[in-house]
Design a protein around this motif. Structure first.
Motif, mmCIF file in Angstrom:
data_model
loop_
_atom_site.group_PDB
_atom_site.id
_atom_site.type_symbol
_atom_site.label_atom_id
_atom_site.label_comp_id
_atom_site.label_asym_id
_atom_site.label_seq_id
_atom_site.Cartn_x
_atom_site.Cartn_y
_atom_site.Cartn_z
ATOM 1 N N HIS A 1 0.852 -1.140 -0.045
ATOM 2 C CA HIS A 1 -0.033 -0.155 -0.095
ATOM 3 C C HIS A 1 0.782 1.302 0.066
ATOM 4 O O HIS A 1 0.347 2.363 -0.296
ATOM 5 N N SER B 1 2.680 3.032 -4.156
ATOM 6 C CA SER B 1 1.971 3.703 -5.332
ATOM 7 C C SER B 1 2.942 4.516 -6.283
ATOM 8 O O SER B 1 2.322 5.651 -6.278
ATOM 9 N N TYR B 2 3.978 4.088 -6.679
ATOM 10 C CA TYR B 2 4.816 5.055 -7.407
ATOM 11 C C TYR B 2 4.219 5.521 -8.476
ATOM 12 O O TYR B 2 4.567 6.697 -8.785
ATOM 13 N N HIS B 3 3.451 4.707 -9.354
ATOM 14 C CA HIS B 3 2.884 5.648 -10.545
ATOM 15 C C HIS B 3 1.801 6.843 -10.194
ATOM 16 O O HIS B 3 1.961 7.614 -10.852
ATOM 17 N N GLU B 4 1.110 6.361 -9.272
ATOM 18 C CA GLU B 4 0.198 7.755 -8.736
ATOM 19 C C GLU B 4 1.176 8.926 -8.252
ATOM 20 O O GLU B 4 0.872 10.004 -8.562
ATOM 21 N N LEU B 5 2.031 8.557 -7.438
ATOM 22 C CA LEU B 5 3.108 9.420 -6.863
ATOM 23 C C LEU B 5 3.559 10.229 -8.011
ATOM 24 O O LEU B 5 3.646 11.718 -7.888
ATOM 25 N N ARG B 6 4.146 9.773 -8.966
ATOM 26 C CA ARG B 6 4.883 10.115 -10.193
ATOM 27 C C ARG B 6 3.855 11.017 -10.848
ATOM 28 O O ARG B 6 4.235 12.297 -11.355
ATOM 29 N N SER B 7 2.732 10.773 -11.140
ATOM 30 C CA SER B 7 1.740 11.262 -11.891
ATOM 31 C C SER B 7 1.400 12.838 -11.301
ATOM 32 O O SER B 7 0.864 13.604 -11.823
ATOM 33 N N ARG B 8 1.816 12.875 -9.885
ATOM 34 C CA ARG B 8 1.209 13.929 -9.113
ATOM 35 C C ARG B 8 2.548 14.786 -8.886
ATOM 36 O O ARG B 8 2.585 15.782 -8.110
ATOM 37 N N THR B 9 3.720 14.472 -9.840
ATOM 38 C CA THR B 9 4.741 15.124 -9.662
ATOM 39 C C THR B 9 5.369 14.962 -8.226
ATOM 40 O O THR B 9 6.361 16.121 -8.251
#
Length: 89
Positions: free
Chosen positions: A28, A31-39
């Motif tokens: 949990h 969530s690297y993809h989500e974090l990167r998408s939020r810069t």
């Protein structure tokens, strides 16, 4: 020799099981993809670089020489000053 190989293989299996358990417990947080998408920053490289530059600039000025204790003392004081925690310390 076979005993050593078996021990190494079982040790490797135990290591793999331990690592797998870590990922199961902490998925949990990954969530690297989500974090990167939020810069947002993922990983420690940026933090390490942000610390390396001021430390390097402070400690490696022309003609400076530091003992381990002296350098650590200066860096500790600087960190306390920069973080606003000098008076509390």
């Amino acid at each position: 020799m076979i005993g050593v190989l078996l021990k190494t293989a079982s040790s490797g299996h135990a290591d793999l099981e331990r690592e797998l358990a870590f990922f199961k417990r902490n998925h949990h947080r990954m969530s690297y993809h989500e974090l990167r998408s939020r810069t947002l920053i993922v990983g420690s490289e940026t933090v390490e670089a942000a610390n390396k530059v001021p430390v390097t600039q402070r400690m490696k000025r022309l003609g400076m020489r530091w003992t381990v204790d002296g350098g650590q003392g200066i860096l500790s004081i600087r960190a306390l000053l920069k973080s606003g925690r000098f008076n509390a310390a």
